[in-house]
Structures are given as C-alpha cells and as structure tokens.
Motif scaffolding. Structure first.
Motif, PDB file in Angstrom:
ATOM      1  N   VAL A 142      45.358  53.612  43.843  1.00  8.63           N
ATOM      2  CA  VAL A 142      44.339  54.086  42.903  1.00  8.63           C
ATOM      3  C   VAL A 142      43.466  52.923  42.420  1.00  8.63           C
ATOM      4  CG1 VAL A 142      43.964  55.080  40.610  1.00  8.63           C
ATOM      5  CG2 VAL A 142      45.635  56.094  42.153  1.00  8.63           C
ATOM      6  N   VAL A 143      44.098  51.825  42.004  1.00 12.73           N
ATOM      7  CA  VAL A 143      43.314  50.737  41.410  1.00 12.73           C
ATOM      8  C   VAL A 143      42.494  50.007  42.467  1.00 12.73           C
ATOM      9  CG1 VAL A 143      45.080  48.928  41.588  1.00 12.73           C
ATOM     10  CG2 VAL A 143      43.442  48.864  39.728  1.00 12.73           C
ATOM     11  N   VAL A 144      43.036  49.792  43.658  1.00 16.87           N
ATOM     12  CA  VAL A 144      42.268  49.102  44.697  1.00 16.87           C
ATOM     13  C   VAL A 144      41.123  49.980  45.185  1.00 16.87           C
ATOM     14  CG1 VAL A 144      42.363  48.150  47.031  1.00 16.87           C
ATOM     15  CG2 VAL A 144      44.185  47.635  45.405  1.00 16.87           C
ATOM     16  N   PHE A 145      41.388  51.259  45.391  1.00 12.92           N
ATOM     17  CA  PHE A 145      40.337  52.171  45.834  1.00 12.92           C
ATOM     18  C   PHE A 145      39.221  52.251  44.800  1.00 12.92           C
ATOM     19  CE2 PHE A 145      38.435  56.425  46.060  1.00 12.92           C
ATOM     20  CZ  PHE A 145      38.020  56.436  47.386  1.00 12.92           C
ATOM     21  N   GLY A 146      39.591  52.352  43.512  1.00 14.81           N
ATOM     22  CA  GLY A 146      38.566  52.445  42.478  1.00 14.81           C
ATOM     23  C   GLY A 146      37.763  51.169  42.330  1.00 14.81           C
ATOM     24  N   MET A 147      38.447  50.019  42.376  1.00 15.77           N
ATOM     25  CA  MET A 147      37.745  48.744  42.192  1.00 15.77           C
ATOM     26  C   MET A 147      36.892  48.361  43.393  1.00 15.77           C
ATOM     27  SD  MET A 147      38.179  47.780  39.137  1.00 15.77           S
ATOM     28  CE  MET A 147      38.252  49.522  38.690  1.00 15.77           C
ATOM     29  N   LEU A 148      37.146  48.957  44.557  1.00 15.23           N
ATOM     30  CA  LEU A 148      36.259  48.722  45.695  1.00 15.23           C
ATOM     31  C   LEU A 148      34.818  49.101  45.357  1.00 15.23           C
ATOM     32  CD1 LEU A 148      38.274  49.895  48.837  1.00 15.23           C
ATOM     33  CD2 LEU A 148      37.316  47.627  48.461  1.00 15.23           C
TER      34      LEU A 148
ATOM     35  N   VAL B 125      55.943  61.892  33.817  1.00 15.57           N
ATOM     36  CA  VAL B 125      55.991  60.946  34.927  1.00 15.57           C
ATOM     37  C   VAL B 125      54.672  60.188  35.050  1.00 15.57           C
ATOM     38  CG1 VAL B 125      56.272  60.740  37.420  1.00 15.57           C
ATOM     39  CG2 VAL B 125      57.667  62.366  36.146  1.00 15.57           C
ATOM     40  N   SER B 126      53.574  60.847  34.729  1.00 14.58           N
ATOM     41  CA  SER B 126      52.257  60.275  35.001  1.00 14.58           C
ATOM     42  C   SER B 126      51.884  59.122  34.081  1.00 14.58           C
ATOM     43  CB  SER B 126      51.182  61.361  34.895  1.00 14.58           C
ATOM     44  OG  SER B 126      51.197  61.956  33.607  1.00 14.58           O
ATOM     45  N   ILE B 127      52.437  59.048  32.867  1.00 13.17           N
ATOM     46  CA  ILE B 127      51.965  58.043  31.918  1.00 13.17           C
ATOM     47  C   ILE B 127      52.294  56.626  32.381  1.00 13.17           C
ATOM     48  CG2 ILE B 127      54.025  58.064  30.450  1.00 13.17           C
ATOM     49  CD1 ILE B 127      52.076  57.858  28.048  1.00 13.17           C
ATOM     50  N   LEU B 128      53.435  56.436  33.057  1.00 12.58           N
ATOM     51  CA  LEU B 128      53.772  55.107  33.558  1.00 12.58           C
ATOM     52  C   LEU B 128      52.839  54.703  34.695  1.00 12.58           C
ATOM     53  CD1 LEU B 128      55.568  52.636  33.468  1.00 12.58           C
ATOM     54  CD2 LEU B 128      57.198  53.803  34.966  1.00 12.58           C
ATOM     55  N   ALA B 129      52.493  55.654  35.556  1.00 11.26           N
ATOM     56  CA  ALA B 129      51.540  55.352  36.631  1.00 11.26           C
ATOM     57  C   ALA B 129      50.184  54.963  36.057  1.00 11.26           C
ATOM     58  CB  ALA B 129      51.404  56.562  37.556  1.00 11.26           C
ATOM     59  N   ILE B 130      49.750  55.653  34.999  1.00 12.87           N
ATOM     60  CA  ILE B 130      48.481  55.304  34.341  1.00 12.87           C
ATOM     61  C   ILE B 130      48.553  53.889  33.775  1.00 12.87           C
ATOM     62  CG2 ILE B 130      46.974  55.871  32.401  1.00 12.87           C
ATOM     63  CD1 ILE B 130      47.778  58.817  32.838  1.00 12.87           C
ATOM     64  N   ALA B 131      49.674  53.558  33.151  1.00 16.29           N
ATOM     65  CA  ALA B 131      49.827  52.215  32.579  1.00 16.29           C
ATOM     66  C   ALA B 131      49.771  51.150  33.669  1.00 16.29           C
ATOM     67  CB  ALA B 131      51.155  52.129  31.827  1.00 16.29           C
ATOM     68  N   TYR B 132      50.391  51.418  34.806  1.00 15.86           N
ATOM     69  CA  TYR B 132      50.351  50.460  35.911  1.00 15.86           C
ATOM     70  C   TYR B 132      48.926  50.260  36.421  1.00 15.86           C
ATOM     71  CZ  TYR B 132      55.463  50.351  36.403  1.00 15.86           C
ATOM     72  OH  TYR B 132      56.809  50.153  36.205  1.00 15.86           O
ATOM     73  N   VAL B 133      48.180  51.335  36.494  1.00 15.93           N
ATOM     74  CA  VAL B 133      46.783  51.223  36.921  1.00 15.93           C
ATOM     75  C   VAL B 133      45.996  50.370  35.927  1.00 15.93           C
ATOM     76  CG1 VAL B 133      44.642  52.499  37.280  1.00 15.93           C
ATOM     77  CG2 VAL B 133      46.781  53.369  38.238  1.00 15.93           C
ATOM     78  N   ILE B 134      46.241  50.605  34.644  1.00 16.54           N
ATOM     79  CA  ILE B 134      45.507  49.878  33.601  1.00 16.54           C
ATOM     80  C   ILE B 134      45.738  48.375  33.716  1.00 16.54           C
ATOM     81  CG2 ILE B 134      45.405  49.461  31.107  1.00 16.54           C
ATOM     82  CD1 ILE B 134      45.913  52.454  30.704  1.00 16.54           C
ATOM     83  N   VAL B 135      46.999  47.968  33.825  1.00 14.47           N
ATOM     84  CA  VAL B 135      47.294  46.532  33.779  1.00 14.47           C
ATOM     85  C   VAL B 135      46.847  45.806  35.043  1.00 14.47           C
ATOM     86  CG1 VAL B 135      49.227  46.838  32.206  1.00 14.47           C
ATOM     87  CG2 VAL B 135      49.649  46.890  34.674  1.00 14.47           C
ATOM     88  N   LYS B 136      46.604  46.548  36.141  1.00 14.16           N
ATOM     89  CA  LYS B 136      46.189  45.903  37.383  1.00 14.16           C
ATOM     90  C   LYS B 136      44.675  45.885  37.579  1.00 14.16           C
ATOM     91  CE  LYS B 136      50.181  44.665  38.608  1.00 14.16           C
ATOM     92  NZ  LYS B 136      50.503  43.227  38.512  1.00 14.16           N
TER      93      LYS B 136
END
Length: 608
Positions: free
Chosen positions: A373-379, A435-446
C-alpha cells in the motif's frame, strides 16, 4: 502554470490520487493527533490541565521520565563510543581480520527490536544459557544480575550501532585521504590526525546519529519492559500500562505528548547544530581512503583485543540462538550440548503446526499489506510532490512527514482515541480493536521514509525523458507507466524490501493495536520472555528468531549486496571504456538505474 502542470491537473489519475491523499492525511495524520490533544487539554470541552497536574503528582510517572532521560543521555555516550570504535577498526585502521569483524558487528542489522532483546534475555537472563553455565563455575553469582538499567543500556548499546555501520561507514569512505596524508607528513600522530582531521569531517553525521540514538533511548519500549524490572521503568512501558485502563488513558496521552514534544525539540536542535558549522574536504579531487597502521605497538595490541572482545559480544547471542534452536528444552534449560539433544522437531513444530505458524503468517500478512500500500501510493505522490513545486505540494510533503516527528506511541494512542467510536470519515465504523487498525498504523509510519527515497529516485530522472514522451503524444499515465516507472522500479523494490523487513518483528505498534486473534510475531516473542523458566516456547522463539534472521539477511543482501556489486560492475565498465581500442559501450540506462538505487543506502537503518 505551465502546460505540463495544467495537463496533470486535468488527469483523472491526479484527481483520484489527490482525493485519496487528502482523505488519508485528514483522517489518519491530523485528526487522531488533534483528538489526542483534545483528550488531554479539552476533556469536557473546556481548557483543562488536570491531566498534566496528575502526571506531575505521580511519583511513578516522574520516575519513569527521569529514567528515560538518563537512559537517552547514557546511550548517546555508549552507542557513539562503541559505534565510532567499530567503524574505525573496520574502515580506518588496518586491523587484522577486519572483514570478519565487520560481519560480526553487522549481526544487529539482521535482527533487532523485541527479537534481539528476547535473545539477550534468553542468553544472559536469570535462567539464560550463559548465566546457567557461569553459575556452575561461580555458584555465588546472582541469577538476576542481567536486569535493571545496566542490562537495558548493555543491550541497547549494541543494538543501536547499526546507524554507525551504515551511515558513518559511508561518511568515512568519503573522507579525503590527501588531507590525512598531508597531516601525517607534517609529523602529526595517529591520534592527532584522527582528532583534528577525520572526526571533524564526520561530525555532522555523528550529530545526526546522536540525535537518533537519544530519541531511541527516550522512547524505548522493548528493552526496558523485558529487562528493566521493577527498579527501572521508563516512559513508553508506563504509557502502555496507563493506556490499558480507560481511567488513566489521559495520563498515557500526556506522556505520549511529552515524547512528541521532545522529539520535535531535538530535531530542531539537530538542524541548528548542523547549520552551526561547515565541515568539508578542501581537495577538489578527493583521494581514496587507505587504512592507517597504528604505530604504537601497545595501543595496537589493545585495539585488537577490544575489537575482538566486541566481536564476541556481538556474535555470541545469534550463534547461541542458532545452535540452541536445534536442541530440546532440556538442553536449553541446562545450557549443555550433546548429540542426543540435537533435533529438528522445533522447526517441524513451527513450519507444520498451524498454531505455531500462525504468528509468522500474521506478521508476513501485515508487513506485505502495509508495504504494498505505502510503496504503491508513494510512487504517485512522490512524483507529484517532486515534479510540481508549489505551496500545496509543499504543504502535502510536510504533512506526510508527521510520522517522522512523532513517536510511534503517540501515533498508536491517537488512533485508539480517534477511532474507538464510529467516525463518518472512515465510514461510521469502529476501527479500534479491529484487524485493520494495525495495518493502517504500519502504513502511516512507513510513509516518510518511502516518500523521501522515492523523491530522490525521481529527482535522478532527466526531465528530457518525460518531455520527449509528451512530444510524442503520450498521456501522463502512459509516460509514467512506460518511462518513469521502469527507471524507479529498482528503488521501489529496495524500499519495499526494507519496509517489509522492518515490520516483520514489530512490537512497539503491535502491543497497542494488535487484534487478540491476529497477534504478530513480536507479541508472541515478548510473551515468551515473561516465562520464569526456559521451556518449549523458548525453543520455538529461537526458531522464529532464526527464520527472521534468514529473511532479514536475504533482504539486506538483495538491497546492499546486489546494489554494491552492480556499482562495482559499473565502475569496471567505465574503466574498460576508457582503455584504448575498447569495444565495450557505455550504458546510460544502467548508470541511471544504479544512481536511482543509491539513495536507499542513505536511509535504510532508520527503520531498525
């Protein structure tokens, strides 16, 4: 507004990316932090400092603040002392076996966080392998010797030298050897050259590493929680304890805000220090660094002894973890090895038993999802921010850097407070406890790291390529897909590998946000450290650690080993091209890809 910018604004891709980006920034970067501030200072809609007063009157909270500050100050000294020393003995001084020493010192790059802390406890703790073995020879040794501030400082000192190995080693390679040679010819001793020529050149990087180390000590969670005991509690473990009870959540939020303010202040100090002086090489053509001999034989012997003693400290835990991962619980408990104790059943339990394999699968799932998610979005986002400079894109850039200036604890608490009830901006659903809130947090910090590296990659692409595609009639998306993406893809892949690797053993975020039925590996490993005896769970934890080290080591090789070999091949190709009658053509595309991939090495360890 130029023609290309106007064309971009009319692009459906830009409109979609812009809408999603603004929603994400508002919902997950701004709103949670405002909610956290509101809970502390506006609990009933009116300005109040009750939470601050409660914090100041809490002896436990104030003691944790003092301990965190003391830990950060001590680590700033010990980590720099050890880190600078290992860089000097592997990159500056001519030490026998320096390549082997480099491998040993680099072990902390392939395992860290809760995994490293748990490994040290299993080795040196009350029932640890080394402690058990030593007590046979010295029965009077206190079994709990490895605890408190000493244990925390010891573990974090050796766990935090990765910054030096990657960043300071890179800076050392750029020191102009001609200045060193000139100082030596004028009669300067080894120490004088090191103190007056080398270290001043490295000072900006040492400043940056010191600030990162200070912040790491101030917000440390795993080491103080596992090894600190009752006598040495720090801020972040206390935040976790306060956050578990709704009645004390305001205290947790207040402590998190204190951490956030400290981070911002220290980053400002770092920028001030960097602007306070200029350190550079005066040679127009810097000479390649050559290792220096230590002239004094006594000093030379002492440096060799200390270097290999540190090598033993670095390598003993991972070696023992690997060895005892192939033994049964009885051998681990008694700290004894025999052929009868070796078994593959531990690996069979992890890899074939779904219950034991589940935490690893959860960690892989979370890491892969957040990374994609984060790499695709930041592209897309990084290209827009880098290519089109205006107040709007500048504001977006600074907002996306928010996770870099806030501790993970504050981000996690902000998400908990903001989404423990239904919110319209996320579809009127409750995210806290899902389950989703931890994935969101991981996206945020990266996001910050990924965006900065991708910006550097795009900055290395010549504007003429995009202009040529536009002249040929290619649309914005076609230009991106056919021209830009193939060039930045190696960097994107490297960033993805580093992000995936750093999230596999995460504990700091998971302990706040993980779902009870979907607990990642960091939680499982931490729970194993609470056992008073070494048992089958310890053996399985060793197996998890070995698996993580294999994954991390493979990632580090793909990111650094292959890129270094590619740069070496490119240099050899250029040298061949300069020889007379050479038929080897120069390949600009390969040079560009290598240049684009290079920025990854400048920010890799910030994630560990």
């Amino acid at each position: 507004m130029n023609r290309s910018a106007g064309k971009l604004l009319r692009s459906p891709l830009f409109l979609i990316v812009g809408a999603v980006l603004l929603w994400f920034i508002g919902a997950f970067l701004i709103y949670p932090n405002l909610r956290l501030l509101g809970q502390v200072f506006l609990p009933d809609g009116n300005l109040s400092f009750i939470a601050v007063e409660r914090l100041l009157s809490s002896d436990r909270a104030m003691a944790s603040l003092r301990n965190s500050l003391a830990l950060a100050i001590v680590l700033s000294v010990t980590v720099n002392a050890v880190g600078i020393f290992i860089v000097l003995v592997t990159r500056y001084f001519d030490i026998r076996g320096s390549k082997i020493l480099s491998i040993g010192y680099a072990t902390t790059l392939i395992y860290g966080g809760i995994v490293l802390v748990a490994g040290y406890k299993f080795i040196y703790g009350q029932n640890g392998i080394v402690t058990t073995a030593v007590r046979r020879l010295w029965p009077g040794l206190d079994a709990g010797w490895f605890s408190g501030m000493f244990a925390v400082v010891f573990v974090m000192t050796f766990a935090s030298t990765g910054y030096h190995l990657l960043f300071l080693s890179s800076a050392m390679a750029k020191v102009d050897f001609s200045t060193i040679e000139a100082a030596s010819m004028m009669g300067a001793s080894n120490w004088a050259v090191l103190r007056s020529v080398v270290l001043p050149t490295l000072r900006p990087m040492i400043f940056a590493i010191t600030i990162l180390t200070f912040l790491g000590g101030l917000g440390a969670l795993a080491a103080p929680q596992v090894l600190g005991g009752q006598d040495f509690q720090t801020i972040t473990p206390l935040i976790l304890a306060f956050a578990s009870a709704p009645s004390s959540r305001d205290l947790a939020a207040t402590l998190a805000i204190v951490l956030g303010l400290a981070t911002i202040v220290l980053l400002m100090v770092m920028n001030k220090l960097e602007k306070g002086g200029t350190y550079f090489s005066v040679s127009k053509v810097p000479a390649t660094m050559k290792k220096q001999n230590i002239e004094n034989p006594v000093v030379n012997a002492v440096v060799h002894v200390v270097a290999y003693a540190l090598f033993a400290v670095y390598t003993l835990p991972p070696l023992l973890i690997i060895v005892f991962s192939f033994t049964d619980a009885a051998a681990i408990q008694s700290a004894s090895l025999s052929w009868d104790s070796f078994t593959l059943s531990n690996y069979a339990q992890v890899l074939t038993d779904y219950t034991n394999l589940w935490p690893l699968l959860v960690s892989i799932g979370y890491s892969a999802t957040a990374t994609v998610v984060v790499v695709f979005g930041m592209l897309f986002v990084a290209r827009i921010v880098q290519r089109y400079r205006n107040p709007i894109t500048s504001a977006i850039q600074y907002l996306l850097l928010i996770p870099w200036i806030l501790p993970s604890t504050m981000i996690a608490l902000g998400l908990i407070v903001a989404f423990d009830h239904s919110e319209w901006m996320v579809g009127n659903v409750v995210l806290t406890g899902t389950v989703s809130i931890l994935a969101i947090a991981y996206v945020i910090v990266k996001i910050p790291f990924t965006m900065r590296v991708m910006q550097a990659a795009y900055a290395s692409v010549p504007d003429q390529l995009e202009e040529a595609a536009a002249i040929l009639g290619a649309s914005t998306f076609t230009t991106f897909r056919r021209v830009l993406f193939p060039i930045v893809a190696p960097t994107a892949a490297a960033v993805a590998a580093l992000n995936f690797n750093s999230l596999l053993d995460d504990y700091d975020m998971a302990v706040f946000l993980s779902h009870p039925l979907y607990q990642p590996l960091g939680i499982v490993i931490k729970n194993a450290t609470t056992s008073e005896t070494l048992n089958d769970a310890t053996a399985l934890t060793f197996v998890y650690t070995v698996i993580l080290m294999v994954i991390t080591g493979t990632t580090m090789y793909l990111v650094y080993g292959r890129s270094s070999r590619s740069r070496g091949s490119e240099r050899r190709s250029r040298a061949t091209a300069l020889q007379p009658h050479s038929a080897t053509p120069h390949t600009p595309t390969r040079t560009l890809v290598t240049t684009v991939a290079a920025p990854v090495s400048s920010g890799a360890t910030q994630e560990k």
